[in-house]
Scaffold this active site. Structure first.
Site, short mmCIF file in Angstrom:
data_model
loop_
_atom_site.label_atom_id
_atom_site.label_comp_id
_atom_site.label_asym_id
_atom_site.label_seq_id
_atom_site.Cartn_x
_atom_site.Cartn_y
_atom_site.Cartn_z
CG ASP A 189 39.69 78.23 26.05
OD1 ASP A 189 39.11 78.52 27.12
OD2 ASP A 189 40.28 79.11 25.39
CD GLU A 231 63.18 64.60 -5.71
OE1 GLU A 231 61.91 64.30 -6.15
OE2 GLU A 231 63.37 65.55 -4.80
N GLY A 276 61.61 65.29 -0.31
CA GLY A 276 62.82 65.78 -0.58
C GLY A 276 62.72 67.30 -0.82
CG ASP A 277 59.31 68.34 -3.43
OD1 ASP A 277 58.98 67.73 -2.28
OD2 ASP A 277 58.67 68.17 -4.47
CG ASP A 311 39.81 64.32 9.36
OD1 ASP A 311 40.74 64.00 9.45
OD2 ASP A 311 39.23 64.39 8.23
CG HIS A 322 35.27 76.51 24.79
ND1 HIS A 322 35.27 77.81 25.36
CD2 HIS A 322 35.94 76.03 25.83
CE1 HIS A 322 35.65 77.97 26.74
NE2 HIS A 322 36.03 76.83 27.15
CG LEU A 355 33.88 72.41 20.42
CD1 LEU A 355 35.35 71.83 21.01
CD2 LEU A 355 33.05 73.87 21.33
O1 AHR Z 1 41.45 69.15 9.91
C1 AHR Z 1 42.47 68.82 9.48
C2 AHR Z 1 42.61 68.26 7.76
O2 AHR Z 1 41.53 68.98 7.15
C3 AHR Z 1 41.73 66.70 8.08
O3 AHR Z 1 42.42 65.89 8.41
C4 AHR Z 1 41.32 66.78 6.76
O4 AHR Z 1 40.13 66.10 6.40
C5 AHR Z 1 41.07 68.06 6.24
O5 AHR Z 1 41.79 68.56 4.99
O1 AHR Z 2 60.14 61.12 -5.41
C1 AHR Z 2 58.95 61.74 -4.71
C2 AHR Z 2 58.89 63.03 -4.46
O2 AHR Z 2 58.67 63.56 -5.63
C3 AHR Z 2 60.26 63.55 -3.64
O3 AHR Z 2 60.10 63.20 -2.35
C4 AHR Z 2 59.53 65.10 -3.72
O4 AHR Z 2 61.09 65.92 -3.64
C5 AHR Z 2 59.24 65.17 -5.23
O5 AHR Z 2 57.83 65.84 -5.00
#
Ligand code: AHR
Ligand code: AHR
Length: 481
Positions: free
Chosen positions: A471, A204, A279-280, A418, A446, A451
């Site tokens: 599609d 954390e 965790g968050d 991507d 599509h 697309l």
């Molecule tokens: O298309 C989803 C995500 O969008 C891609 O992985 C990233 O390049 C963009 O933020």
């Molecule tokens: O400790 C890294 C990250 O910090 C934890 O996974 C998250 O809860 C916080 O943003």
């Protein structure tokens, strides 16, 4: 014996045992995970083929035939009921309905164990599992251990692809309120030697590679295709260990006192369980999980070494990611829509927009070129494919915010990911469905003749279930130009 039999014999029994690939006790024959299919919303449990054995992947394939499936529950095999389900919103919201995280595709991470097919849990950014009411996991400064078998080639720098102990509130309640395995190349907190990825501990407000808050060069960059990762902690002592899950032994990357920052000694563990998120509920990480456990008590190195031998004996190996009618690398192809009333339309581009257009032998040369694609080996994974424009060499079809675009390859890791797509038999029985490698719930679709990479019933308009199978099914033919 299974890994949890070994932990029990060592006096540090599993209190949570998660594996979609196999049973983690020699006597376990119950459900490993649940899949949910999009066609009718039905669910089914997938069990091992025999007690202690590999998951019955064929049962999943049969249940999910001609539709899409997600992994909806990862059952706890330990008997403590610590199942993992779709993570709820926390300090950060997930992308699904009501701020929940996404569920993983059931087919994103195929493998074999001793030659038998099984599926892991492919975590794309936005995907996460959690249990905020876990029982018998370590709390406060109590000792615990954990291991996870991961794909060491699937990672990123986002926060935070984790497995382990976290807050019960899905919010950041302060230093020392987590103790989880992290895997990736995030450098915002700590780091190890080289450029990553690293196994670190998410405690954390920090990813720790050793005693120091920032870099500890004893923690190596590690990217085995199958990676054994370990974090364990007890009062003023913790360790990181790792190795190749397909052969050999574990190494200890750190073992010693708690980090030299306030709040981590003693620890304030809360005992919830997370997979794929921080965790968050930070949801920017990516990675693949095959199996993992959490124990009660601090396991000895000898116990973990025996677990590693058990993992190696399970013989994890790669299985094909592309299962559809084959594409020939280097060939020029066209991709024809199969949705009734759209079958004269082909995947083409207008500038950077990827769309469908009506194309025939009498079309202009420029339109023919816009609708012709060179098949390339997948930029991010050689078992999959990338599609280079014939009229714009060096430009590839890639997704961005889930729209398909034609962009010049900038050579970055994210571009390659991507722009990488795997084949499967067309969901409507025709041609291929072209699934995103990095977001395997999503395929070329599509929608209003534009697309996207769409999921079957997701939150965007282009994820609509109506006409989905048609599609996303494309007949591969010769290129026009
Ligand atoms: O298309 C989803 C995500 O969008 C891609 O992985 C990233 O390049 C963009 O933020
Ligand atoms: O400790 C890294 C990250 O910090 C934890 O996974 C998250 O809860 C916080 O943003």
């Amino acid at each position: 014996a299974g890994p949890c039999d070994i932990y029990s014999a060592g006096g540090t029994p599993c209190v949570a045992a998660h594996g979609t690939t196999r049973a983690l006790y020699s006597s376990y024959s119950g459900a490993l995970y649940q899949v949910k299919r999009a066609s009718d919303g039905a669910t089914t449990d997938i069990a091992p083929l025999s007690a202690g054995g590999v998951a019955n992947a064929a049962a999943q394939d049969k249940f999910c035939a001609s539709t899409t499936c997600v992994i909806s529950v990862i059952y706890d095999q330990s008997g403590h009921g610590n199942h993992l389900t779709q993570a709820p919103p926390g300090a950060f919201k997930g992308p699904d309905v009501n701020g929940f995280d996404n569920l993983a595709s059931a087919i994103g991470a195929p493998v074999t164990l001793n030659g038998q097919k099984a599926y892991g849990v492919f975590i794309s950014p936005g995907t996460g599992y959690r249990n905020n009411n876990a029982k018998n996991t370590a709390v406060r400064d109590e000792p615990e251990g954990m291991y996870a078998v991961l794909d060491g080639t699937h990672y990123n720098g986002g926060c935070c692809f984790d497995y382990g102990n976290a807050e019960t509130s899905s919010t950041d309640t302060g230093n020392g309120h987590m103790e989880a395995i992290y895997f990736g190349d995030n450098t915002g907190w700590g780091s190890g030697a080289g450029s990553g990825p690293w196994v670190m501990a998410d405690l954390e407000n920090g990813l720790f590679s050793g005693r120091n808050v920032k870099q500890n060069t004893g923690d190596p960059s590690i990217n085995y295709r199958f990676l054994s990762s370990i974090v364990k902690g007890e009062p003023n002592q913790w360790a990181i260990r790792g190795g190749n899950a397909a052969s050999g032994s574990l190494s200890t990357f750190y073992s010693g006192p708690r980090p030299n920052a306030s709040g981590y000694n003693p620890m304030s563990k809360e005992g919830a369980i997370i997979l794929g998120i921080g965790g968050d509920n930070s949801v920017s990480g990516q990675g693949t999980f095959y199996e993992g456990v959490m124990t009660s008590g601090y396991p000895s190195d000898a116990t973990e070494n025996a677990v590693q031998a058990n993992i190696v004996a399970a013989r994890y190996a790669v299985a094909p990611l592309s299962t559809g009618p084959a594409l020939s690398v280097g060939s020029s192809i066209s991709l024809r829509a199969t949705t009734p009333s759209y079958t004269d339309r082909y995947i083409a581009h207008t500038g950077s927009t990827v769309n469908t257009q009506v194309v025939s032998s009498s079309s202009s040369t420029s339109l023919k070129q816009q609708a012709t694609w060179k098949v390339r080996t997948g930029l991010a994974n050689s078992e999959c494919y990338s599609f280079e424009s014939v009229d714009s060499p060096g430009s590839f079809i890639r997704h961005y915010n889930f729209a398909l675009l034609l962009n010049a390859n900038d050579g970055t890791k994210i571009f390659g990911e991507d722009a990488t797509f795997c084949t499967q038999p067309g969901l409507n029985g025709q041609g291929d469905t072209l699934r995103s490698w990095s977001y395997p719930t999503r395929s070329f679709r599509h929608f209003n003749n534009v697309l996207y990479v769409a999921s079957n019933g997701g939150v965007q308009d282009f994820d609509a279930t109506a006409s989905f199978n048609n599609d996303v099914s494309w007949v591969v033919g010769a290129g026009f130009a």
